[in-house]
Design an enzyme around this catalytic site. Structure first.
Site, short mmCIF file in Angstrom:
data_model
loop_
_atom_site.label_atom_id
_atom_site.label_comp_id
_atom_site.label_asym_id
_atom_site.label_seq_id
_atom_site.Cartn_x
_atom_site.Cartn_y
_atom_site.Cartn_z
N LEU A 148 -0.35 -12.71 -13.24
CA LEU A 148 0.63 -11.63 -13.23
C LEU A 148 1.68 -11.96 -12.18
O LEU A 148 1.37 -12.60 -11.16
CB LEU A 148 -0.03 -10.29 -12.87
CG LEU A 148 -1.09 -9.75 -13.84
CD1 LEU A 148 -1.72 -8.48 -13.26
CD2 LEU A 148 -0.50 -9.46 -15.21
N ASP A 149 2.92 -11.54 -12.40
CA ASP A 149 3.95 -11.73 -11.39
C ASP A 149 3.53 -11.08 -10.08
O ASP A 149 2.75 -10.12 -10.06
CB ASP A 149 5.27 -11.10 -11.85
CG ASP A 149 5.88 -11.83 -13.04
OD1 ASP A 149 5.52 -13.00 -13.26
OD2 ASP A 149 6.71 -11.22 -13.74
N LYS A 150 4.09 -11.58 -9.00
CA LYS A 150 3.78 -11.05 -7.67
C LYS A 150 3.88 -9.53 -7.62
O LYS A 150 2.99 -8.85 -7.10
CB LYS A 150 4.72 -11.66 -6.63
CG LYS A 150 4.60 -11.06 -5.24
CD LYS A 150 5.65 -11.62 -4.30
CE LYS A 150 5.59 -10.94 -2.93
NZ LYS A 150 6.65 -11.44 -2.01
N THR A 152 3.91 -7.36 -10.10
CA THR A 152 3.28 -6.63 -11.20
C THR A 152 1.83 -6.36 -10.83
O THR A 152 1.11 -7.26 -10.40
CB THR A 152 3.33 -7.45 -12.51
OG1 THR A 152 4.70 -7.65 -12.88
CG2 THR A 152 2.61 -6.73 -13.64
N ARG A 263 9.58 -8.29 -19.16
CA ARG A 263 10.80 -7.99 -18.41
C ARG A 263 12.04 -8.48 -19.15
O ARG A 263 13.05 -7.76 -19.26
CB ARG A 263 10.71 -8.62 -17.02
CG ARG A 263 9.55 -8.07 -16.19
CD ARG A 263 9.25 -8.94 -14.98
NE ARG A 263 10.38 -8.98 -14.06
CZ ARG A 263 10.44 -9.79 -13.01
NH1 ARG A 263 9.45 -10.63 -12.75
NH2 ARG A 263 11.49 -9.75 -12.20
#
Length: 341
Positions: A148-150, A152, A263
């Site tokens: 997961l993105d930082k 998120t 996104r």
């Protein structure tokens, strides 16, 4: 490029400039290598005599590139430091001998990398799981089969042995098309999609403006990769007489798993995520149309409003279908309540 990327004996890489090649050598190499090396690193290698053009050393970073030019670069891969365990709290949803499921908080980087060699989820997992993660998935990413993105938040599963890693990795590679993998996210977006339920089928690739970002690409583009997101509007906020709304809560389910997929896709259809600094910055002024409480909540929310709330997969050993939900984090819940208010 006619010959996009040929790799000879390590550490030499051989590239042939295509018909559209142009510009400075350092700039061209940086783009062709797709972020593998920074422009400063490329320039340094050129000055050190590690770059050859048509078999001869080239010491000029500003040398012009021409179609058909053969460029060789000697650049040994940097050795990344082996991550160490760190006592970072983890919210564990489930754990057994084969895997661990956690609720990742926003702000936590998943694995070590440039600028983030410590303080990551991997460091926390090594401390929590001990030697059971050693060697799984490589030095930098032990046990990591998805990310997961930082900024998120949400549920993640991590493998604790080779068998589990292979089995889980195969499920994520399949994206649930033939198996039982299921991933669902909650996103707060600007506006409201005209269709309350739909599918976004738009290939993604690296952005030409900023190679750390992604953008929608034409199918024929060299770096275009299939990307499919299914969405459904769950809740609408501050609806207007024309049946539009100022914001909406949307559930997104992934059929593919590309970097920044949700996104970019939501921004592509005109409804970027609230708080997204990369794909929704142009929409920040829309907060001025909200009531004061919601406006202040939005302006104080400094990350993309995205939460991976659901993950289901087949247990690699038992074959049981496991399903987990990560509770909505406090900051996301507060923003949600402010929009409802």
């Amino acid at each position: 490029m006619n010959d996009p990327f040929n790799q000879g004996e390590t550490p030499r890489k051989v590239l042939t400039a295509g018909e559209d090649a142009e510009g400075r050598l350092d700039s061209w190499l940086t783009g062709v290598l797709e972020g593998e090396f920074s422009r400063n690193r490329i320039k340094s290698l050129i000055e050190q005599g590690a770059v050859y053009i048509d078999g001869k050393p080239c010491l000029e970073a500003k040398k012009k590139v021409h179609p058909g030019m053969v460029v060789e670069i000697e650049a040994p891969e940097p050795e990344d430091p082996e991550p160490k365990g760190e006592d970072i709290p983890l919210e564990v949803l489930y754990e057994d001998d084969d895997l661990i499921v956690i609720a990742k908080p926003a702000g936590l980087v998943v694995h070590p990398g440039a600028g983030n060699w410590t303080g990551t989820l991997v460091n926390a997992l090594i401390h929590h799981c001990g030697d059971s993660l050693s060697g799984i998935g490589g030095v930098k990413r032990p046990g990591i089969v998805h990310r997961l993105d930082k900024d998120t938040s949400g549920v993640m599963v991590v493998a604790k042995n080779d068998m589990a890693h292979r089995h889980l990795a195969d499920q994520f590679a399949d994206h649930g098309r033939t198996g039982d993998l299921e991933r669902a996210y909650l996103a707060l977006v600007w506006g409201r999609p005209q269709q309350l339920r739909g599918t976004i089928d738009a290939p993604l690739g690296r952005s030409t403006a900023d190679r750390t970002k992604r953008s929608v690409k034409r199918e024929e583009s060299m770096d275009a990769r299939e990307a499919i997101t299914h969405y459904e509007v769950v809740e609408r906020f501050h609806e207007l007489p024309d049946a539009t709304a100022l914001a909406a809560l949307v559930e997104c389910r992934l059929e593919t798993g590309r970097t920044h997929q949700i996104r970019v896709h939501m921004a592509h259809i005109g409804h970027p995520l609230i708080g997204d600094p990369d794909y929704g910055a142009a929409f920040k002024t829309k907060a001025n149309r909200l009531p004061d409480e919601a406006k202040h909540a939005v302006n104080g929310f400094h990350r993309q409003a995205l939460h991976a709330y659901l993950l289901a997969f087949e247990h690699p050993r038992t074959g049981e279908i496991m399903e987990f939900e990560a509770p909505i984090p406090e900051d996301f819940e507060e923003l949600l309540e402010a929009l409802r208010g």
